[in-house]
Design an enzyme around this catalytic site. Structure first.
Site, PDB file in Angstrom:
ATOM      1  CE  LYS A  13       4.570  -8.761  -7.421  1.00 18.82           C
ATOM      2  NZ  LYS A  13       4.923  -7.370  -7.735  1.00 18.82           N
ATOM      3  NE  ARG A  88       9.681 -10.613 -11.138  1.00 12.58           N
ATOM      4  CZ  ARG A  88       9.386 -10.350  -9.862  1.00 12.58           C
ATOM      5  NH1 ARG A  88       8.949 -11.300  -9.075  1.00 12.58           N
ATOM      6  NH2 ARG A  88       9.538  -9.149  -9.406  1.00 12.58           N
ATOM      7  NE  ARG A 127       9.508  -2.285  -1.239  1.00 14.55           N
ATOM      8  CZ  ARG A 127       9.258  -3.126  -2.250  1.00 14.55           C
ATOM      9  NH1 ARG A 127       8.231  -3.945  -2.180  1.00 14.55           N
ATOM     10  NH2 ARG A 127      10.024  -3.128  -3.304  1.00 14.55           N
ATOM     11  NE  ARG A 160      12.937  -5.109  -2.399  1.00 16.18           N
ATOM     12  CZ  ARG A 160      11.953  -5.720  -3.052  1.00 16.18           C
ATOM     13  NH1 ARG A 160      10.927  -6.210  -2.364  1.00 16.18           N
ATOM     14  NH2 ARG A 160      11.971  -5.854  -4.350  1.00 16.18           N
ATOM     15  NE  ARG A 171      12.281  -4.061  -8.545  1.00 11.50           N
ATOM     16  CZ  ARG A 171      11.881  -3.635  -7.355  1.00 11.50           C
ATOM     17  NH1 ARG A 171      12.493  -2.637  -6.756  1.00 11.50           N
ATOM     18  NH2 ARG A 171      10.871  -4.230  -6.757  1.00 11.50           N
TER      19      ARG A 171
HETATM   20  P1  AP5 Z   1       4.605  -4.196  -1.833  1.00 10.93           P
HETATM   21  O1  AP5 Z   1       3.443  -4.926  -1.280  1.00 10.93           O
HETATM   22  O2  AP5 Z   1       5.915  -4.386  -1.173  1.00 10.93           O
HETATM   23  O3  AP5 Z   1       4.679  -4.403  -3.420  1.00 10.93           O
HETATM   24  P2  AP5 Z   1       5.103  -5.647  -4.280  1.00 10.93           P
HETATM   25  O4  AP5 Z   1       4.126  -5.759  -5.397  1.00 10.93           O
HETATM   26  O5  AP5 Z   1       5.342  -6.855  -3.430  1.00 10.93           O
HETATM   27  O6  AP5 Z   1       6.462  -5.067  -4.862  1.00 10.93           O
HETATM   28  P3  AP5 Z   1       7.899  -5.734  -4.948  1.00 10.93           P
HETATM   29  O7  AP5 Z   1       8.861  -4.620  -5.180  1.00 10.93           O
HETATM   30  O8  AP5 Z   1       8.167  -6.646  -3.822  1.00 10.93           O
HETATM   31  O9  AP5 Z   1       7.712  -6.525  -6.245  1.00 10.93           O
HETATM   32  P4  AP5 Z   1       8.739  -7.053  -7.152  1.00 10.93           P
HETATM   33  O10 AP5 Z   1       7.909  -7.915  -7.963  1.00 10.93           O
HETATM   34  O11 AP5 Z   1       9.513  -6.047  -7.928  1.00 10.93           O
HETATM   35  O12 AP5 Z   1       9.867  -7.641  -6.180  1.00 10.93           O
HETATM   36  P5  AP5 Z   1      10.191  -9.107  -5.704  1.00 10.93           P
HETATM   37  O13 AP5 Z   1      10.644  -9.075  -4.319  1.00 10.93           O
HETATM   38  O14 AP5 Z   1       9.118 -10.034  -6.106  1.00 10.93           O
HETATM   39  O15 AP5 Z   1       4.230  -2.647  -1.826  1.00 10.93           O
HETATM   40  C1  AP5 Z   1       5.161  -1.653  -2.248  1.00 10.93           C
HETATM   41  C2  AP5 Z   1       5.075  -0.445  -1.334  1.00 10.93           C
HETATM   42  O16 AP5 Z   1       3.791   0.176  -1.486  1.00 10.93           O
HETATM   43  C3  AP5 Z   1       5.179  -0.781   0.167  1.00 10.93           C
HETATM   44  O17 AP5 Z   1       5.910   0.246   0.800  1.00 10.93           O
HETATM   45  C4  AP5 Z   1       3.723  -0.796   0.670  1.00 10.93           C
HETATM   46  O18 AP5 Z   1       3.620  -0.419   2.020  1.00 10.93           O
HETATM   47  C5  AP5 Z   1       3.076   0.219  -0.252  1.00 10.93           C
HETATM   48  N1  AP5 Z   1       1.691  -0.093  -0.573  1.00 10.93           N
HETATM   49  C6  AP5 Z   1       1.152  -1.335  -0.827  1.00 10.93           C
HETATM   50  N2  AP5 Z   1      -0.169  -1.236  -1.084  1.00 10.93           N
HETATM   51  C7  AP5 Z   1      -0.464   0.098  -1.032  1.00 10.93           C
HETATM   52  C8  AP5 Z   1      -1.666   0.850  -1.204  1.00 10.93           C
HETATM   53  N3  AP5 Z   1      -2.833   0.247  -1.518  1.00 10.93           N
HETATM   54  N4  AP5 Z   1      -1.605   2.195  -1.074  1.00 10.93           N
HETATM   55  C9  AP5 Z   1      -0.429   2.803  -0.748  1.00 10.93           C
HETATM   56  N5  AP5 Z   1       0.737   2.150  -0.557  1.00 10.93           N
HETATM   57  C10 AP5 Z   1       0.708   0.817  -0.701  1.00 10.93           C
HETATM   58  O19 AP5 Z   1      11.456  -9.439  -6.644  1.00 10.93           O
HETATM   59  C11 AP5 Z   1      12.691  -8.798  -6.449  1.00 10.93           C
HETATM   60  C12 AP5 Z   1      13.709  -9.329  -7.433  1.00 10.93           C
HETATM   61  O20 AP5 Z   1      13.895 -10.750  -7.233  1.00 10.93           O
HETATM   62  C13 AP5 Z   1      13.363  -9.198  -8.916  1.00 10.93           C
HETATM   63  O21 AP5 Z   1      13.697  -7.928  -9.418  1.00 10.93           O
HETATM   64  C14 AP5 Z   1      14.215 -10.325  -9.504  1.00 10.93           C
HETATM   65  O22 AP5 Z   1      15.562  -9.945  -9.593  1.00 10.93           O
HETATM   66  C15 AP5 Z   1      14.099 -11.423  -8.460  1.00 10.93           C
HETATM   67  N6  AP5 Z   1      12.960 -12.336  -8.705  1.00 10.93           N
HETATM   68  C16 AP5 Z   1      11.872 -12.513  -7.916  1.00 10.93           C
HETATM   69  N7  AP5 Z   1      11.023 -13.398  -8.442  1.00 10.93           N
HETATM   70  C17 AP5 Z   1      11.577 -13.816  -9.612  1.00 10.93           C
HETATM   71  C18 AP5 Z   1      11.168 -14.703 -10.627  1.00 10.93           C
HETATM   72  N8  AP5 Z   1       9.991 -15.358 -10.566  1.00 10.93           N
HETATM   73  N9  AP5 Z   1      11.981 -14.882 -11.685  1.00 10.93           N
HETATM   74  C19 AP5 Z   1      13.166 -14.241 -11.775  1.00 10.93           C
HETATM   75  N10 AP5 Z   1      13.603 -13.367 -10.851  1.00 10.93           N
HETATM   76  C20 AP5 Z   1      12.824 -13.137  -9.784  1.00 10.93           C
HETATM   77 MG    MG Z   2       7.019  -8.016  -2.880  1.00  9.77          MG
END
Ligand code: AP5
Ligand code: MG
Ligand code: ZN
Length: 217
Positions: A13, A88, A127, A160, A171
């Site tokens: 994402k 979410r 990552r 991270r 997660r």
């Molecule tokens: P990346 O693009 O970083 O993936 P992502 O989908 O953004 O994954 P996140 O871990 O950021 O998602 P998340 O939803 O768990 O975390 P968030 O920060 O939102 O890609 C991942 C890896 O793969 C990278 O190394 C990239 O280079 C690689 N990659 C990408 N595309 C690729 C491809 N095509 N091929 C190969 N490799 C590839 O949330 C974190 C925390 O915040 C949550 O756990 C929660 O505690 C809190 N939080 C956030 N939003 C909310 C909400 N709305 N409500 C409540 N709590 C929340």
């Molecule tokens: Mg992300």
């Protein structure tokens, strides 16, 4: 253009959001990034959010919803926005609908980046992120030019805290229980589009563009 990016942790994402936001000139709003910024600045919100992020649990809805409403009220969101990691929960989705409805608006699409579970663990544990500028890399799929150093600002990249194998598993469970129902929620609204998130990063972006072309003018 008002877009929601849906998908499990590690689906890509954040990676795709960066490209979409540049291509369509809309602000990229990541609740995860907002929480991490507050954690690093040790704000009261950061102190509260850290308890949840470190364990892979969701920050409570009322906290998260208010942050997003505030952010969407800013001037740069007038022409559209890209939400990454919000909503979410069904509660968050309903709150967003209500907030937009009250302004006579609605989202154009909820775009699901679909990636099978088997690929996720490798993406997450490999990552690396830059704590200074937020750039994101992968040791195998998107490595930094100089090992361990950010391409953009040359700071040391880090892993991270919630990208360890056991927290990633938690997660994914949270995603299945609380976020997956949103797929049905947006399908019912006929607002769901699905993009295959496997393959190279650029390949996925081409699919994203194709999909957005047919939805948003
Ligand atoms: P990346 O693009 O970083 O993936 P992502 O989908 O953004 O994954 P996140 O871990 O950021 O998602 P998340 O939803 O768990 O975390 P968030 O920060 O939102 O890609 C991942 C890896 O793969 C990278 O190394 C990239 O280079 C690689 N990659 C990408 N595309 C690729 C491809 N095509 N091929 C190969 N490799 C590839 O949330 C974190 C925390 O915040 C949550 O756990 C929660 O505690 C809190 N939080 C956030 N939003 C909310 C909400 N709305 N409500 C409540 N709590 C929340
Ligand atoms: Mg992300
Ligand atoms: Zn950097």
């Amino acid at each position: 253009m008002k877009i929601i990016l849906l998908g499990p942790p590690g689906a890509g994402k954040g990676t795709q959001a960066k490209f979409i936001s540049e291509e369509y000139s809309i602000p990229h709003i990541s609740t995860g990034d907002i929480f991490r910024k507050n954690i690093s600045e040790k704000t009261p919100l950061g102190v509260e959010a850290k308890k949840y992020l470190d364990n892979g649990q969701l920050v409570p809805d009322e906290v998260t919803i208010n942050i997003v409403k505030d952010r969407l009220g800013k001037d740069d969101c007038k022409e559209g926005f890209l939400l990454d990691g919000f909503p979410r929960t069904v509660n968050q989705a309903e709150a967003l609908d209500l907030f937009l409805n009250n302004k006579g608006q609605k989202i154009d699409t909820a775009l699901l980046i679909d990636v099978p579970k088997e690929l996720i663990l490798e993406r997450m544990t490999g990552r690396r992120v830059c704590p200074s500028c937020g750039a994101s890399y992968h040791v195998k799929f998107n490595p930094t030019k100089v090992e361990g150093k950010c391409d953009v600002c040359h700071s040391d990249v880090i892993q991270r805290k919630d990208d360890t194998e056991s927290t990633v598993k938690d997660r994914l469970d949270v995603y299945d229980e609380q976020t997956q129902p949103l797929i049905g929620y947006y399908k019912k609204q006929k607002a769901l589009s699905i993009v295959d998130g496997t393959g190279e990063i650029n390949e996925v972006f081409q699919r994203v563009k194709e999909s957005l072309k047919s939805i948003c003018k």
